[in-house]
Design a protein around this motif. Structure first.
Motif, PDB file in Angstrom:
ATOM      1  N   THR A 231       0.843  -1.194   0.000  1.00 46.00           N
ATOM      2  CA  THR A 231       0.000   0.000   0.000  1.00 46.00           C
ATOM      3  C   THR A 231       0.874   1.239   0.000  1.00 46.00           C
ATOM      4  O   THR A 231       1.735   1.403   0.870  1.00 46.00           O
ATOM      5  CB  THR A 231      -0.924   0.017   1.225  1.00 46.00           C
ATOM      6  N   GLN A 232       0.679   2.114  -0.981  1.00 48.13           N
ATOM      7  CA  GLN A 232       1.423   3.366  -1.074  1.00 48.13           C
ATOM      8  C   GLN A 232       0.464   4.514  -0.797  1.00 48.13           C
ATOM      9  O   GLN A 232      -0.467   4.767  -1.560  1.00 48.13           O
ATOM     10  CB  GLN A 232       2.032   3.522  -2.463  1.00 48.13           C
ATOM     11  N   LEU A 233       0.658   5.185   0.315  1.00 43.90           N
ATOM     12  CA  LEU A 233      -0.205   6.287   0.719  1.00 43.90           C
ATOM     13  C   LEU A 233       0.658   7.503   1.002  1.00 43.90           C
ATOM     14  O   LEU A 233       1.232   7.646   2.085  1.00 43.90           O
ATOM     15  CB  LEU A 233      -1.018   5.904   1.959  1.00 43.90           C
ATOM     16  N   GLY A 234       0.788   8.359  -0.012  1.00 44.80           N
ATOM     17  CA  GLY A 234       1.638   9.528   0.142  1.00 44.80           C
ATOM     18  C   GLY A 234       3.083   9.108   0.377  1.00 44.80           C
ATOM     19  O   GLY A 234       3.671   8.347  -0.380  1.00 44.80           O
ATOM     20  N   ARG A 235       3.647   9.596   1.477  1.00 45.75           N
ATOM     21  CA  ARG A 235       5.040   9.273   1.791  1.00 45.75           C
ATOM     22  C   ARG A 235       5.188   7.953   2.538  1.00 45.75           C
ATOM     23  O   ARG A 235       6.296   7.553   2.876  1.00 45.75           O
ATOM     24  CB  ARG A 235       5.661  10.397   2.618  1.00 45.75           C
ATOM     25  N   PHE A 236       4.072   7.280   2.812  1.00 44.15           N
ATOM     26  CA  PHE A 236       4.101   6.012   3.538  1.00 44.15           C
ATOM     27  C   PHE A 236       3.958   4.839   2.577  1.00 44.15           C
ATOM     28  O   PHE A 236       3.135   4.877   1.657  1.00 44.15           O
ATOM     29  CB  PHE A 236       2.971   5.948   4.574  1.00 44.15           C
ATOM     30  N   GLN A 237       4.729   3.793   2.808  1.00 44.22           N
ATOM     31  CA  GLN A 237       4.565   2.530   2.100  1.00 44.22           C
ATOM     32  C   GLN A 237       4.460   1.417   3.127  1.00 44.22           C
ATOM     33  O   GLN A 237       5.321   1.269   3.998  1.00 44.22           O
ATOM     34  CB  GLN A 237       5.722   2.234   1.152  1.00 44.22           C
ATOM     35  N   TYR A 238       3.387   0.626   3.007  1.00 42.70           N
ATOM     36  CA  TYR A 238       3.101  -0.420   3.989  1.00 42.70           C
ATOM     37  C   TYR A 238       2.997  -1.751   3.266  1.00 42.70           C
ATOM     38  O   TYR A 238       2.229  -1.895   2.308  1.00 42.70           O
ATOM     39  CB  TYR A 238       1.796  -0.100   4.718  1.00 42.70           C
ATOM     40  N   SER A 270       7.372   1.848   5.927  1.00 39.92           N
ATOM     41  CA  SER A 270       8.442   2.822   5.695  1.00 39.92           C
ATOM     42  C   SER A 270       7.835   4.180   5.389  1.00 39.92           C
ATOM     43  O   SER A 270       6.718   4.288   4.871  1.00 39.92           O
ATOM     44  CB  SER A 270       9.354   2.371   4.546  1.00 39.92           C
ATOM     45  N   VAL A 271       8.596   5.226   5.690  1.00 36.79           N
ATOM     46  CA  VAL A 271       8.128   6.587   5.477  1.00 36.79           C
ATOM     47  C   VAL A 271       9.279   7.416   4.931  1.00 36.79           C
ATOM     48  O   VAL A 271      10.423   7.302   5.378  1.00 36.79           O
ATOM     49  CB  VAL A 271       7.586   7.207   6.791  1.00 36.79           C
ATOM     50  N   ASN A 272       8.962   8.241   3.929  1.00 33.96           N
ATOM     51  CA  ASN A 272       9.945   9.166   3.381  1.00 33.96           C
ATOM     52  C   ASN A 272       9.922  10.458   4.184  1.00 33.96           C
ATOM     53  O   ASN A 272       8.882  11.119   4.286  1.00 33.96           O
ATOM     54  CB  ASN A 272       9.637   9.473   1.914  1.00 33.96           C
ATOM     55  N   LEU A 273      11.061  10.812   4.743  1.00 32.31           N
ATOM     56  CA  LEU A 273      11.205  12.065   5.471  1.00 32.31           C
ATOM     57  C   LEU A 273      11.882  13.063   4.538  1.00 32.31           C
ATOM     58  O   LEU A 273      13.109  13.099   4.418  1.00 32.31           O
ATOM     59  CB  LEU A 273      12.036  11.865   6.742  1.00 32.31           C
ATOM     60  N   GLY A 274      11.077  13.846   3.832  1.00 29.00           N
ATOM     61  CA  GLY A 274      11.623  14.704   2.800  1.00 29.00           C
ATOM     62  C   GLY A 274      11.957  13.891   1.563  1.00 29.00           C
ATOM     63  O   GLY A 274      11.435  12.798   1.339  1.00 29.00           O
ATOM     64  N   LYS A 275      12.868  14.397   0.742  1.00 31.32           N
ATOM     65  CA  LYS A 275      13.211  13.751  -0.518  1.00 31.32           C
ATOM     66  C   LYS A 275      14.352  12.751  -0.384  1.00 31.32           C
ATOM     67  O   LYS A 275      14.580  11.968  -1.303  1.00 31.32           O
ATOM     68  CB  LYS A 275      13.597  14.799  -1.558  1.00 31.32           C
ATOM     69  N   HIS A 276      15.071  12.766   0.720  1.00 31.89           N
ATOM     70  CA  HIS A 276      16.333  12.031   0.747  1.00 31.89           C
ATOM     71  C   HIS A 276      16.454  10.996   1.857  1.00 31.89           C
ATOM     72  O   HIS A 276      17.423  10.239   1.872  1.00 31.89           O
ATOM     73  CB  HIS A 276      17.504  13.026   0.876  1.00 31.89           C
ATOM     74  N   ILE A 277      15.527  10.938   2.783  1.00 34.70           N
ATOM     75  CA  ILE A 277      15.661  10.040   3.934  1.00 34.70           C
ATOM     76  C   ILE A 277      14.436   9.131   4.020  1.00 34.70           C
ATOM     77  O   ILE A 277      13.300   9.579   3.845  1.00 34.70           O
ATOM     78  CB  ILE A 277      15.822  10.825   5.255  1.00 34.70           C
ATOM     79  N   ASN A 278      14.682   7.851   4.287  1.00 33.71           N
ATOM     80  CA  ASN A 278      13.613   6.876   4.446  1.00 33.71           C
ATOM     81  C   ASN A 278      13.868   6.054   5.704  1.00 33.71           C
ATOM     82  O   ASN A 278      14.982   5.574   5.924  1.00 33.71           O
ATOM     83  CB  ASN A 278      13.537   5.951   3.230  1.00 33.71           C
ATOM     84  N   LEU A 279      12.837   5.898   6.527  1.00 36.63           N
ATOM     85  CA  LEU A 279      12.902   5.082   7.734  1.00 36.63           C
ATOM     86  C   LEU A 279      11.882   3.969   7.640  1.00 36.63           C
ATOM     87  O   LEU A 279      10.771   4.165   7.126  1.00 36.63           O
ATOM     88  CB  LEU A 279      12.621   5.921   8.990  1.00 36.63           C
TER      89      LEU A 279
END
Length: 535
Positions: A231-238, A270-279
């Motif tokens: 599931t891709q919801l904005g900056r979140f991927q589950y 996972s979540v994108n924090l801005g354009k360059h960081i993913n947690l």
């Protein structure tokens, strides 16, 4: 093809001639996704019937018959209309080599690879896609693969092949280990249930992470049945992943019986924090029941709560991953996996066996030193003793006798360096170099590296408190240095000729693991990716 289109349309992206060749290669390899129009819109059945009748009329005309094949350079046969497309290609890998091992039985022999198969992919209405792969294989692996397989083969009547399941032995001249004869098969379907939800179901492997290895879930083991919902919801991927693994820890003489099944339920957010960081956050539960545990099929709940709520003794794992891109050329990434731990024991730092964790740290340097198409990657991995193991084959983090994370299992530390260089359109050089330190179990001892062993059979140190004093490399310490250099040239689309040189040195407190290896080989590979065996 949106990615290639966006790259070609972006005036700020600097592309070398090799980059442009690679983009053309990708578009040729997936040409069915390049935008196009169709001259007609006949129903699927009518179009297939017309195509079949047209093919029948071509019998006896060799020129026209040959014209039905390789209409596109990447497909032996393809058919496409507005509603349906199918692509069929043969798979071949023929390789032959010469290996010499010093200080070891079976010092000189000739490894080989003989793979013939078929790959089919396609889609229906551009909504449901399918893929299947089948190959017949006879392979004689290098000695170090045989040594590795001996550790993870519990049935002496069967053979071993990395990344595969059921394997038969075949005779091998001069080699200390038999060759492997096996069928390899993978297949799945995928479709979008909603615009933001993708569903995939089939029999294959999965991989989480950005590194050469994965300490969460890698593609090291045999393929398995799975259902994956992304599931891709904005900056979140589950991602929800439900799997059925095989427990093949069965005694000799019983391989005719069905392998016991076990299951895993996995979440990754996972979540994108801005354009360059993913947690990212990862959790997995390996369980075995006479009936499926339906609680683990809940896609939005923590498995550790369910395990406690049910009073079960399943194997719970929790992990984290991170990546960051910066300065246009660099990426750093990491993973942290906790299999079992106690904060009090971590704080005490006394080497408690309950401190079961694994750590990865790595970086990638793209177009290194401003040299186009020169990429460098460095990676460190470690796993403490008894990580990923459990009370039995029904709950350990293993599928078909092979670890689901790192191929070394546990009780190791490893450093890797990978260099990839494409100096010309069809010419690629890849170097993979490793330094590995790990502990090997002598007979009837469990020092924590072999995931097939019950962790309750662990050793106890007489000069340490109960359960303490465990450290990476305990057991018969083994140090391996490794270099693998491969030169590939693409003769035609997806038809490669490979030259490979392996140099490996193994020094161990276990006498049979004291030897050096030098192996050179040549291979012809068609429609099949290359996979380096770094062990």
């Amino acid at each position: 093809m949106q990615l290639t289109d966006s790259i070609l349309a972006d005036s700020h992206v600097r592309l070398s001639p090799v980059d442009r060749f690679t983009l053309r290669y990708l578009r040729d390899d997936s040409w069915e996704w390049v935008p196009k129009t169709y001259p007609d819109s006949l129903p699927l059945l009518q179009l297939l019937t017309t195509e079949l009748r047209g093919s029948q009329k071509q019998v006896g005309d060799s020129r026209r018959a040959l014209g039905t094949f390789y209409k596109k350079k990447n497909d032996f046969y393809s058919y496409e209309n507005a509603d349906f497309d199918v692509h069929v290609s043969p798979v071949i890998n023929f390789g032959y080599g010469a290996e010499n091992n010093t200080g070891a039985e079976g010092a000189s022999f000739n490894p080989y690879v003989n793979t013939r198969g078929l790959e089919i992919r396609g889609s229906i209405g551009k909504r449901l896609s399918f893929y299947t792969y089948l190959s017949d294989n006879q392979i004689l692996y290098p000695r170090f693969i045989g040594e590795y397989g001996a550790q993870y083969t519990t049935n002496s009547e069967l053979g071993f092949a990395p990344f595969e399941g059921f394997v038969k032995k075949i005779a091998a001249k001069r080699s200390a280990f038999p060759g492997a004869d096996f069928l390899a098969a993978r297949g799945y379907i995928t479709f979008n249930a909603l615009k933001i939800i993708n569903v995939q179901f089939g029999h294959d492997r999965n991989f989480f992470g950005n590194g050469y290895r994965s300490l969460l879930l890698s593609d090291n083991s045999s393929p398995y049945l799975f259902l994956k919902i992304s599931t891709q919801l904005g900056r979140f991927q589950y991602t929800n992943l439900l799997t059925e693994f095989q427990n093949s820890q069965i005694p000799p003489g019983t391989y005719e019986q069905l392998n016991p099944q076990k299951y895993a339920a996995i979440h990754h957010l996972s979540v994108n924090l801005g354009k360059h960081i993913n947690l990212g956050v990862f959790e997995a539960e390996v369980f075995s029941r006479s009936q499926l545990e339906l609680n683990y099929f809940n896609p939005v709940i923590f498995y550790r709560f369910i395990e406690s709520y049910r009073g079960s003794a399943d194997n719970a794992l929790v992990g984290f991953d991170f990546k960051a891109n910066f300065a246009r050329h660099y990426m750093i990434y990491s993973q942290l996996m906790f299999d079992e731990f106690k904060f009090s024991e971590l704080k005490a730092a006394n080497g408690s066996w309950t401190n079961k964790y694994a750590i990865q740290a790595g970086f990638k340097y793209i177009d290194a030193f401003d040299i186009p198409n020169l990429d460098i990657q460095g990676e460190m991995n470690l796993a403490r003793p008894y990580t990923y193991s459990h009370r039995s084959g029904q709950t350990n983090y293993v599928n078909y006798n092979q670890p689901l994370a790192h191929p070394l299992g546990a009780n190791f530390i490893e450093g890797l360096a990978i260099v990839r260089y494409q100096p010309a359109n069809r010419f690629t050089i890849t170097g993979t170099f490793g330094l590995m330190s790990y502990g090997v179990d002598p007979p009837n001892r469990n020092y924590g590296g072999n995931l097939l062993q019950n962790y309750e059979s662990r050793i106890e140190w007489p000069d340490q408190p109960l359960g303490a004093g465990h450290h990476i490399g305990q057991g018969r310490k083994t140090l391996v240095s490794y270099g693998d250099v491969r030169v590939s040239y693409m003769l035609k689309h997806n038809l490669f000729i490979d030259f490979q040189q392996i140099v490996r040195k193994s020094d161990s407190q276990l006498e049979r693991l004291k030897y050096n290896t030098s192996s050179a080989s040549f291979a012809l590979r068609w429609n099949l990716p290359y996979r380096t065996l770094v062990l």
